[in-house]
Write a protein that holds these residues in place. Structure first.
Motif, mmCIF file in Angstrom:
data_model
loop_
_atom_site.group_PDB
_atom_site.id
_atom_site.type_symbol
_atom_site.label_atom_id
_atom_site.label_comp_id
_atom_site.label_asym_id
_atom_site.label_seq_id
_atom_site.Cartn_x
_atom_site.Cartn_y
_atom_site.Cartn_z
ATOM 1 N N ILE A 71 11.155 12.402 47.449
ATOM 2 C CA ILE A 71 11.484 13.322 46.375
ATOM 3 C C ILE A 71 12.184 12.566 45.245
ATOM 4 N N THR A 72 11.896 12.933 44.013
ATOM 5 C CA THR A 72 12.469 12.241 42.861
ATOM 6 C C THR A 72 13.900 12.706 42.620
ATOM 7 N N HIS A 73 14.628 11.966 41.783
ATOM 8 C CA HIS A 73 16.031 12.291 41.536
ATOM 9 C C HIS A 73 16.175 13.631 40.824
ATOM 10 N N ARG A 74 15.229 13.965 39.963
ATOM 11 C CA ARG A 74 15.305 15.231 39.223
ATOM 12 C C ARG A 74 15.159 16.425 40.153
ATOM 13 N N TYR A 75 14.225 16.349 41.067
ATOM 14 C CA TYR A 75 14.035 17.437 42.022
ATOM 15 C C TYR A 75 15.159 17.454 43.059
ATOM 16 N N ARG A 76 15.754 16.305 43.333
ATOM 17 C CA ARG A 76 16.906 16.302 44.229
ATOM 18 C C ARG A 76 18.100 17.008 43.583
ATOM 19 N N HIS A 77 18.264 16.839 42.289
ATOM 20 C CA HIS A 77 19.318 17.566 41.579
ATOM 21 C C HIS A 77 19.053 19.070 41.591
ATOM 22 N N LEU A 78 17.775 19.460 41.497
ATOM 23 C CA LEU A 78 17.448 20.879 41.604
ATOM 24 C C LEU A 78 17.823 21.420 42.969
ATOM 25 N N MET A 79 17.537 20.679 44.024
ATOM 26 C CA MET A 79 17.909 21.118 45.371
ATOM 27 C C MET A 79 19.424 21.238 45.504
ATOM 28 N N THR A 80 20.178 20.344 44.882
ATOM 29 C CA THR A 80 21.636 20.435 44.906
ATOM 30 C C THR A 80 22.126 21.679 44.180
ATOM 31 N N ASP A 81 21.472 22.028 43.059
ATOM 32 C CA ASP A 81 21.846 23.242 42.337
ATOM 33 C C ASP A 81 21.561 24.496 43.163
ATOM 34 N N LEU A 93 6.051 19.154 42.652
ATOM 35 C CA LEU A 93 7.030 19.679 43.605
ATOM 36 C C LEU A 93 6.507 20.972 44.210
ATOM 37 N N TYR A 94 6.576 21.052 45.544
ATOM 38 C CA TYR A 94 6.192 22.256 46.280
ATOM 39 C C TYR A 94 7.398 22.736 47.080
ATOM 40 N N LEU A 95 7.563 24.038 47.111
ATOM 41 C CA LEU A 95 8.672 24.654 47.841
ATOM 42 C C LEU A 95 8.114 25.545 48.933
ATOM 43 N N TRP A 96 8.540 25.266 50.166
ATOM 44 C CA TRP A 96 8.187 26.099 51.312
ATOM 45 C C TRP A 96 9.391 26.979 51.649
ATOM 46 N N MET A 97 9.164 28.277 51.758
ATOM 47 C CA MET A 97 10.187 29.222 52.208
ATOM 48 C C MET A 97 9.649 29.915 53.453
ATOM 49 N N VAL A 141 5.872 31.029 52.912
ATOM 50 C CA VAL A 141 5.192 31.027 51.616
ATOM 51 C C VAL A 141 5.289 29.633 51.022
ATOM 52 N N LYS A 142 4.185 29.174 50.458
ATOM 53 C CA LYS A 142 4.150 27.881 49.770
ATOM 54 C C LYS A 142 4.054 28.133 48.273
ATOM 55 N N PHE A 143 4.992 27.544 47.512
ATOM 56 C CA PHE A 143 5.040 27.689 46.063
ATOM 57 C C PHE A 143 4.844 26.323 45.410
ATOM 58 N N HIS A 144 4.223 26.360 44.249
ATOM 59 C CA HIS A 144 4.236 25.182 43.373
ATOM 60 C C HIS A 144 5.307 25.398 42.316
ATOM 61 N N VAL A 145 6.245 24.456 42.190
ATOM 62 C CA VAL A 145 7.399 24.603 41.317
ATOM 63 C C VAL A 145 7.115 23.881 40.005
ATOM 64 N N SER A 146 7.340 24.587 38.909
ATOM 65 C CA SER A 146 7.151 24.008 37.583
ATOM 66 C C SER A 146 8.257 24.508 36.666
ATOM 67 N N ASN A 147 8.290 23.982 35.442
ATOM 68 C CA ASN A 147 9.303 24.363 34.451
ATOM 69 C C ASN A 147 10.714 24.242 35.034
ATOM 70 N N VAL A 148 10.999 23.080 35.583
ATOM 71 C CA VAL A 148 12.281 22.839 36.250
ATOM 72 C C VAL A 148 13.295 22.334 35.229
ATOM 73 N N TYR A 149 14.465 22.993 35.215
ATOM 74 C CA TYR A 149 15.590 22.562 34.386
ATOM 75 C C TYR A 149 16.855 22.671 35.237
ATOM 76 N N THR A 150 17.495 21.542 35.478
ATOM 77 C CA THR A 150 18.702 21.542 36.287
ATOM 78 C C THR A 150 19.917 21.899 35.434
ATOM 79 N N MET A 151 21.048 22.086 36.099
ATOM 80 C CA MET A 151 22.272 22.429 35.384
ATOM 81 C C MET A 151 22.746 21.293 34.480
ATOM 82 N N ASP A 152 22.518 20.059 34.916
ATOM 83 C CA ASP A 152 22.929 18.918 34.089
ATOM 84 C C ASP A 152 22.097 18.812 32.821
#
Length: 290
Positions: A44-54, A100-104, A113-124
């Motif tokens: 996983i990339t650093h940007r998506y890791r920051h999203l997971m932290t948020d 990025l894909y998100l499994w819930m 459910v499997k989602f494709h995640v787009s338009n990601v903007y983290t808090m930073d």
């Protein structure tokens, strides 16, 4: 005797819980014990890791685990969730370091459910002015579209059980000060997080005086498939409007190749036209040669 009473209270859920001793047939009070396991896949990339932290900061009842090395054997997440005492799982999976894909999933029986995640903007990245207390319980707001189709109702229930903070959780605060909104537009689910801002000059503000200030993060979920089991099983629903990122990139490259081919053909036509329609030599071309 005092030890026996304490033991009975612990087994019966407190003084008002059920049991044989003094309850009089009273039912045991329901307690929400939902816990969410949040895991990312290796790569996983650093940007998506920051999203997971948020997302983790919004879920005080969540538990984080180390990165998963395999991308094919997702059923091992059910065992990890069982060891962690979790009933739900959020799995962030990155493909080709860009998609990025998100499994819930509800573990261990499903559904998932499997989602494709787009338009990601983290808090930073956003630097918004909203700021709510960490660990507070959210108010979940859903678009009316979630109550119309069966697959939308299933996703709504999955969102409720995942994002709702259990009352009385040891890491949560006993009040609501932010709203998580789930909107539906363009056959996708848009998630936003807002702080409930109160006026400073009023002690008992009404709903008309409250305002919402966005906090973040922002993300858009495009449903791909709904499975009957946890990370596997029969397909309950498949999104007919979903187009994979690989297909979109292939169409973009095909369009660029068509443009280049048109330019090459135009140059060839121009050369053929010039060769077929040569101009007669001008008598004044060599006047100043001497």
């Amino acid at each position: 005797m005092e030890t026996d009473e304490r033991r009975a209270r612990r087994k019966g859920g407190g003084k008002d819980g059920g049991g044989d001793g003094g309850g009089g047939g009273a039912t045991r009070a329901f307690r929400n014990r939902e816990k969410v396991l949040v895991v990312a896949a290796r790569g996983i990339t650093h940007r998506y890791r920051h999203l997971m932290t948020d997302v983790l900061s919004l879920l005080p009842h969540a538990k984080k685990d180390v990165k998963l090395d395999t991308k094919d054997e997702r059923h091992v997440l059910n065992e990890v969730a069982e060891m962690k005492g979790c009933t739900s799982c959020m799995f962030f999976e990155c493909r080709k370091f860009r998609d990025l894909y998100l499994w819930m999933a509800k573990t261990p029986a499903g559904p998932s459910v499997k989602f494709h995640v787009s338009n990601v903007y983290t808090m930073d990245e956003l630097k918004l002015t909203g700021n709510h207390l960490k660990g507070s319980r959210p108010v979940l707001s859903f678009h009316p579209e979630f109550d119309r189709e069966p697959h939308m109702k299933l996703m709504k229930e999955l969102f409720i059980q995942t994002f709702t903070t259990p009352k009385g959780h040891r890491k949560s605060k006993p009040f609501f000060d932010h709203v998580i909104q789930f909107s539906v537009a363009d056959n996708r689910i848009w998630i936003r997080n807002y702080q409930v801002s109160l006026p400073a000059d009023k002690k008992r503000p009404g709903l008309d005086t409250m305002s919402l200030v966005e906090v973040g993060p922002r993300l858009c979920l495009n449903p791909v498939k709904i499975f009957a089991g946890s990370f596997a099983g029969a397909t309950l629903h498949e999104n007919p409007h979903y187009v994979s990122p690989n297909a979109m990139r292939a169409d973009s490259k095909r369009l660029k190749s068509n443009r280049y081919g048109a330019k090459v053909k135009a140059k060839q036509r121009r050369k053929a036209h010039e060769a077929a329609n040569r101009l007669d030599p001008d008598v004044l071309d060599h006047v100043f040669d001497e």
